[in-house]
Scaffold this active site. Structure first.
Site, PDB file in Angstrom:
ATOM      1  N   ASP B 332      57.788  31.557  23.535  1.00  0.00           N
ATOM      2  CA  ASP B 332      59.160  31.083  23.586  1.00  0.00           C
ATOM      3  C   ASP B 332      59.152  29.663  24.143  1.00  0.00           C
ATOM      4  O   ASP B 332      58.403  29.375  25.065  1.00  0.00           O
ATOM      5  CB  ASP B 332      59.934  32.015  24.545  1.00  0.00           C
ATOM      6  CG  ASP B 332      61.425  31.899  24.406  1.00  0.00           C
ATOM      7  OD1 ASP B 332      61.926  30.786  24.619  1.00  0.00           O
ATOM      8  OD2 ASP B 332      62.064  32.909  24.100  1.00  0.00           O
ATOM      9  N   ARG B 334      62.217  27.937  24.870  1.00  0.00           N
ATOM     10  CA  ARG B 334      63.621  27.592  25.101  1.00  0.00           C
ATOM     11  C   ARG B 334      63.904  27.010  26.471  1.00  0.00           C
ATOM     12  O   ARG B 334      64.906  26.386  26.697  1.00  0.00           O
ATOM     13  CB  ARG B 334      64.511  28.813  24.857  1.00  0.00           C
ATOM     14  CG  ARG B 334      64.707  29.066  23.401  1.00  0.00           C
ATOM     15  CD  ARG B 334      65.486  30.316  23.168  1.00  0.00           C
ATOM     16  NE  ARG B 334      64.696  31.515  23.365  1.00  0.00           N
ATOM     17  CZ  ARG B 334      65.144  32.738  23.112  1.00  0.00           C
ATOM     18  NH1 ARG B 334      66.372  32.915  22.699  1.00  0.00           N
ATOM     19  NH2 ARG B 334      64.381  33.784  23.280  1.00  0.00           N
TER      20      ARG B 334
END
Lengths: 421, 421
Positions: B332, B334
């Site tokens: 990920d 983000r």
């Protein structure tokens, strides 16, 4: 580069590269060559900077998040992807358009098959990344099930399944700009384009002006997504019908269904026409382009909404474009002249059903050599209440309509909601 | 700069600015000052480069399109917007969080009211642009009408109208990064962050390393959109309930309803919870963040889909994260630590109903000082068929679930569709 414990020193940072600075010359790119090895790979990675042969880097805007991940220590700067099993689920091209340097200037036609066509380079440890990815999906838009219930669409079990599930091939395309070709589209000198791109982005990438030898730029902007409904091979089969909608992103309508514009309803209508065309043995193509708010962005868009709704006389069709121009300086910043590239990459030379009223998109396609047979307007009963202002203003400005073009009196009478309603 | 008829000369282009190069010092920014005039305006415009006090320029990625519009001659480089009637439709803040330099580091709290608080600068011809815009809208997601038909939602005529029309206040927020604060969030030295940001974006903005005096950066990445359902004043009223969903963009599901993930169904459920909370006298907030494909972008996302579906044993929950890591190097990208800023900007200190299962989002909120009372999972019957793999893998990895966390045996048995189905 290790995470330092003392204050960093800047002395090893090369601020601006110049041609011939390194002893190793990067692999040349011969844009428009149909043979991939002759064309040369697009190398935007940073694991070996001497091999980089473009300005910018891959993944567009997301390079900023990648930098954060590296800075925070969660991603290794030298990570090299394992591309096992990632190759395209269907093969696209090559088509004659791939070798025409005037037809494709804003994407890499070999972007999906780098692992296949540049094997020799991978063996020599070059770090080449795909700029296009092709997969399959089942999608479900609630409106499709409604259309089935209303008898507009029929379930065939293969393309459109029970519950409104739609089988698609989908393709993500990152931008790869060949600067001499982009300049030609804009009808300006390449050196001038580079200068303006550098200056008007606040000084992004000095290499735009210092490295005229690097002709390819990976701009940090959003790309395209292509949804293909039906048989991919039918796209280039002259005996099969092709339906196309080219849709510019509008998050407020596409996701949330804002009633001030026709974006989602028209997108849904485009998908319906694609399904009907595919079910009749043809194929449908939806191109979704990341150009929020006419490529002005959402902040500008919302400022314009306020100005429209508050102006004297309220939100009305005859003042629709004026408010955008006052705030943004232009009516539209999408520059449709680059849009047909993705259609040429798909090998499209004729569109039987173009689900778009935009004269700018139509002109860009036709001027690029694509034949358009029929243009399909959004059905009147799909236009949301508050979007009558937009659609009437656009029709008066040259958008395609099968109906009567609204005149000045009609335009002054078509009004939208106020902000307090 | 006029469109040249001869070859451009580079001699007037400043490639990289350094502190103190110009005689006029830019207006200083004192981040965290609650008095706007003491804080100072964010000046990212290029109409008077000597006044610019940030790295980068406004409108994020769209500055690239602006450059094209200027290069093609359709926009004047010196255009200055007319902001008549564009001011916010509701007032947000100021809140104590606005003066806490640890609470807000990735947006300008005064971004919506520049026309009001920086009047003195406008009178001196400074070109200051809003980075936040606040408007009202009616939205219509087809699922809301379905929820009305099923009795899940009730039409009240004010918040939720007939035909499923929902009245919202919506806010577009462009990123404004205070680099010392961003570095603190990442727990690294500012100089190191600047170096990595410069290098890992392929050399974007040398000023990141040459201008330590410029502490604010306008990164060319997407921003946030906030949808407020119900009374805006209730957000900061301790006696009123607040529901929040923080949603990261997923175009394939949010717009097209791809069944490989839960994004759109969970977003719709978030909107439903917001409506119910607002109808009971509270308020709901949806934050939509432009971070496509876990901020990896859609090309990487589609490559991962192929790798998941083709791996030995097929697409299964126990190998869900591995495939993303193989391709992207991380699960990920983000970086949720910046996400709570927009909540602090809204004055949020307590969330009664958090419609999210993400542990990363939850931890980021709680660590930033926001109290979270209840976490609401996506109802089981809203999880699309092919998304069982994702949801089970996430639950096993720490996502919130009111149900039993799947064990290794369960994970190995939860499988998704193949690419040929």
């Amino acid at each position: 580069m290790e995470k330092p414990t003392t204050t960093s020193k800047y002395k090893h940072i090369v601020l601006t590269s110049h041609p011939g600075r390194t002893s190793q010359k990067p692999v040349p790119i011969h844009w428009g060559e149909i043979d991939a090895m002759k064309r040369g790979p697009i190398i935007g990675t940073l694991t070996n900077p001497a091999q980089k042969n473009v300005i910018g880097t891959h993944s567009g805007s997301y390079s900023v998040y990648r930098a954060l991940a590296i800075a925070s220590g969660s991603l290794q700067a030298n990570h090299r992807p394992d591309f096992t099993n990632t190759s395209p689920v269907v093969h696209i091209g090559p088509y004659p358009s791939w070798s025409d340097p005037d037809k494709i200037v804003s994407l890499d036609p070999f972007g999906a098959v780098v692992g296949e066509v540049f094997q020799e380079y991978y063996q020599k440890e070059y770090d080449i990344r795909p700029t296009i990815a092709i997969t399959k999906a089942h999608i479900n838009m609630p409106e499709l099930q409604d259309a089935v219930n209303q008898g507009i669409l029929q379930v065939d079990g293969k393309i459109l399944k029970e519950n409104g599930n739609l089988v698609v091939t989908k393709i993500a395309v990152d931008p790869v700009w060949y600067l001499p070709g982009i300049a030609k589209r804009l009808n300006v000198k390449e050196s001038y384009l580079r200068q303006v791109l550098f200056q008007q982005t606040g000084g992004m990438f000095p290499e735009l002006v210092t490295r005229p030898d690097l002709q390819v730029f990976l701009p940090p902007i959003g790309g395209n997504t292509v949804y293909i409904i039906g048989d991919v091979a039918a796209i280039t089969d002259p005996d099969k019908l092709l339906a196309v909608r080219v849709h510019d992103e509008c998050n407020g309508s596409d996701v949330f269904g804002s009633d001030i514009c026709t974006c989602r309803p028209y997108l849904v209508h485009g998908v319906e026409v694609c399904i009907q065309t595919a079910q009749a043995g043809g194929v449908g193509v939806i191109v979704y382009l990341r150009k929020e708010g006419r490529a002005l962005g959402e902040v500008t868009k919302f400022l314009v909404y306020n100005a429209r709704k508050r102006q004297e006389g309220g939100d009305r069709a005859d003042a629709y474009f004026t408010r955008t121009e006052c705030v943004a300086g232009v009516q539209d910043m999408r520059f449709q002249e680059l849009m047909p590239d993705v259609l040429h990459w798909l090998g499209i030379t004729r569109i039987d059903r173009l689900v778009s009223m935009s004269d700018m998109k139509y002109n860009a396609m036709v001027n690029s050599g694509i034949q358009v047979i029929e243009r399909i307007a959004i059905p009147d009963d799909r236009i949301p209440e508050d979007a009558q202002v937009e659609i009437a203003a656009k029709q008066a400005a040259g958008y395609y309509t099968p109906n009567t073009v609204p005149d000045a009196i009609a335009l002054s009478q078509i009004k939208g909601r106020t902000l307090s309603e």
